[in-house]
Design a protein around this motif. Structure first.
Motif, PDB file in Angstrom:
ATOM      1  N   GLU A 104      43.713  20.445  41.418  1.00 45.35           N
ATOM      2  CA  GLU A 104      44.858  21.212  40.938  1.00 45.35           C
ATOM      3  C   GLU A 104      46.169  20.491  41.262  1.00 45.35           C
ATOM      4  O   GLU A 104      47.109  20.523  40.465  1.00 45.35           O
ATOM      5  CB  GLU A 104      44.854  22.617  41.539  1.00 45.35           C
ATOM      6  N   ALA A 105      46.234  19.824  42.423  1.00 41.94           N
ATOM      7  CA  ALA A 105      47.424  19.028  42.735  1.00 41.94           C
ATOM      8  C   ALA A 105      47.624  17.950  41.671  1.00 41.94           C
ATOM      9  O   ALA A 105      48.751  17.696  41.225  1.00 41.94           O
ATOM     10  CB  ALA A 105      47.292  18.406  44.120  1.00 41.94           C
ATOM     11  N   PHE A 106      46.524  17.327  41.247  1.00 40.09           N
ATOM     12  CA  PHE A 106      46.603  16.306  40.205  1.00 40.09           C
ATOM     13  C   PHE A 106      47.056  16.916  38.875  1.00 40.09           C
ATOM     14  O   PHE A 106      47.890  16.339  38.164  1.00 40.09           O
ATOM     15  CB  PHE A 106      45.237  15.628  40.045  1.00 40.09           C
ATOM     16  N   VAL A 107      46.520  18.067  38.515  1.00 39.96           N
ATOM     17  CA  VAL A 107      46.931  18.747  37.280  1.00 39.96           C
ATOM     18  C   VAL A 107      48.422  19.061  37.311  1.00 39.96           C
ATOM     19  O   VAL A 107      49.148  18.838  36.327  1.00 39.96           O
ATOM     20  CB  VAL A 107      46.113  20.033  37.067  1.00 39.96           C
ATOM     21  N   LEU A 108      48.919  19.568  38.437  1.00 37.70           N
ATOM     22  CA  LEU A 108      50.335  19.905  38.542  1.00 37.70           C
ATOM     23  C   LEU A 108      51.214  18.661  38.480  1.00 37.70           C
ATOM     24  O   LEU A 108      52.330  18.695  37.933  1.00 37.70           O
ATOM     25  CB  LEU A 108      50.595  20.709  39.814  1.00 37.70           C
ATOM     26  N   GLU A 109      50.730  17.541  39.010  1.00 31.41           N
ATOM     27  CA  GLU A 109      51.449  16.272  38.858  1.00 31.41           C
ATOM     28  C   GLU A 109      51.516  15.889  37.381  1.00 31.41           C
ATOM     29  O   GLU A 109      52.556  15.442  36.882  1.00 31.41           O
ATOM     30  CB  GLU A 109      50.773  15.158  39.661  1.00 31.41           C
ATOM     31  N   ALA A 110      50.398  16.045  36.667  1.00 34.41           N
ATOM     32  CA  ALA A 110      50.373  15.719  35.239  1.00 34.41           C
ATOM     33  C   ALA A 110      51.367  16.589  34.472  1.00 34.41           C
ATOM     34  O   ALA A 110      52.102  16.105  33.601  1.00 34.41           O
ATOM     35  CB  ALA A 110      48.965  15.898  34.680  1.00 34.41           C
ATOM     36  N   VAL A 111      51.400  17.872  34.797  1.00 34.49           N
ATOM     37  CA  VAL A 111      52.337  18.789  34.138  1.00 34.49           C
ATOM     38  C   VAL A 111      53.774  18.373  34.429  1.00 34.49           C
ATOM     39  O   VAL A 111      54.655  18.422  33.555  1.00 34.49           O
ATOM     40  CB  VAL A 111      52.077  20.240  34.580  1.00 34.49           C
ATOM     41  N   SER A 112      54.040  17.938  35.666  1.00 38.12           N
ATOM     42  CA  SER A 112      55.393  17.515  36.032  1.00 38.12           C
ATOM     43  C   SER A 112      55.812  16.263  35.270  1.00 38.12           C
ATOM     44  O   SER A 112      57.009  15.996  35.114  1.00 38.12           O
ATOM     45  CB  SER A 112      55.497  17.268  37.541  1.00 38.12           C
ATOM     46  N   LEU A 113      54.845  15.499  34.745  1.00 36.88           N
ATOM     47  CA  LEU A 113      55.116  14.322  33.921  1.00 36.88           C
ATOM     48  C   LEU A 113      55.284  14.680  32.445  1.00 36.88           C
ATOM     49  O   LEU A 113      55.483  13.804  31.608  1.00 36.88           O
ATOM     50  CB  LEU A 113      53.979  13.306  34.075  1.00 36.88           C
ATOM     51  N   GLY A 114      55.164  15.970  32.130  1.00 33.08           N
ATOM     52  CA  GLY A 114      55.311  16.419  30.755  1.00 33.08           C
ATOM     53  C   GLY A 114      54.021  16.434  29.957  1.00 33.08           C
ATOM     54  O   GLY A 114      54.043  16.583  28.737  1.00 33.08           O
ATOM     55  N   LEU A 115      52.887  16.297  30.646  1.00 30.16           N
ATOM     56  CA  LEU A 115      51.585  16.263  29.983  1.00 30.16           C
ATOM     57  C   LEU A 115      50.901  17.625  30.018  1.00 30.16           C
ATOM     58  O   LEU A 115      51.229  18.487  30.831  1.00 30.16           O
ATOM     59  CB  LEU A 115      50.683  15.220  30.655  1.00 30.16           C
ATOM     60  N   GLY A 116      49.923  17.791  29.141  1.00 28.89           N
ATOM     61  CA  GLY A 116      49.045  18.945  29.164  1.00 28.89           C
ATOM     62  C   GLY A 116      47.731  18.561  29.829  1.00 28.89           C
ATOM     63  O   GLY A 116      47.370  17.382  29.888  1.00 28.89           O
ATOM     64  N   ALA A 117      47.016  19.553  30.331  1.00 31.25           N
ATOM     65  CA  ALA A 117      45.754  19.285  31.018  1.00 31.25           C
ATOM     66  C   ALA A 117      44.836  20.491  30.892  1.00 31.25           C
ATOM     67  O   ALA A 117      45.291  21.619  30.664  1.00 31.25           O
ATOM     68  CB  ALA A 117      46.001  18.973  32.494  1.00 31.25           C
TER      69      ALA A 117
END
Length: 250
Positions: A104-117
């Motif tokens: 989930e930490a990785f998913v939230l990092e991806a979201v912070s980069l403007g990505l979907g997951a």
């Protein structure tokens, strides 16, 4: 009662990014493109910095037709070839919980980069090309890419449905932590957790349908809800997954 490895693991900057990403996170199954080279580099960097003991994350690519399953009601994943494999060493204590926190930490990092997951527990096993070490297994994969469209808000239970007692009379930090748990993703969106509060302690418990990875995700969200308030997390026993004890500054 063992102390949780999450204590002090993420920096203040990481925690701030994760917290800001929580309301933006959606389960994305339709993508317009895979991450570009710069975003992939950022994801590789993030993957190396979010994993608790016994966990590693590998970023890979494959034809979506060979990787993603089409499921009833929700359908399949389309438009991206990029995924992250969440790998856990089952010999490590609390491996499943660590996997939920780290993923989930990785998913939230991806979201912070403007990505979907999108977390995926089911996929075509032959489409994942990962060399595993002894004792390791793939806990889940995470589809990654540019979201194809603006998604509606996540459907969530009312706060009173996941809390024992009235959360409106809890201290503000406890109420905020509960709200963050309410927005945590879970398998089939079951939201299989219960929160209790007394004194300085919040307790995260699981229901009959609660998987340990789901509980790890919820625990990360609960911790993030405290923002910069000092606290310590201890593992619980039985259905009590963890106890979060807030520290009062003098």
């Amino acid at each position: 009662m063992d102390t949780c490895a999450l204590n002090g693991f993420y920096s203040a900057a990481q925690r701030a990014r994760f917290l800001a990403a929580i309301p933006k996170r959606r389960s994305v199954r339709s993508f317009s493109a895979a991450p570009d080279t710069a975003l992939k580099s950022a994801l590789h960097y993030a993957a190396a910095r979010v994993c608790l003991p016994g966990i590693r994350i590998e970023l890979k690519e494959n034809d979506p037709e060979k990787l993603f399953l089409k499921l009833p009601v929700v359908g399949g994943v389309t438009g991206t070839s990029c995924y992250a494999a969440l790998i856990m060493d089952e010999q490590e204590p609390y491996a499943h919980l660590h996997a939920g926190i780290s993923g989930e930490a990785f998913v939230l990092e991806a979201v912070s980069l403007g990505l979907g997951a999108c977390w995926l527990g089911t996929y075509k096993r032959g489409g994942v090309d990962i060399e595993l070490n002894e004792g390791e297994r793939i806990a889940a994969i995470i589809a990654l890419g540019v979201a194809d469209e603006e998604l509606p808000g996540n459907k969530r239970k009312k706060l009173t449905e996941i809390c024992n007692g009235d959360p409106t009379v809890w201290p503000l930090w406890a109420y905020h932590a509960a709200e963050c748990v309410r927005f945590a993703p879970s398998a089939m969106n079951l939201q299989p957790w219960k929160l209790s509060f007394a004194g300085r302690t919040m307790v995260l418990s699981r229901t009959a349908f609660g998987g340990l990875m789901d509980m790890g995700i919820a625990l990360l969200h609960m911790s993030l809800g405290l923002e910069d308030k000092e606290h310590i997390i201890r593992w619980g026993e039985g259905k009590e997954i963890a106890l979060l004890i807030a520290e009062d500054r003098i």
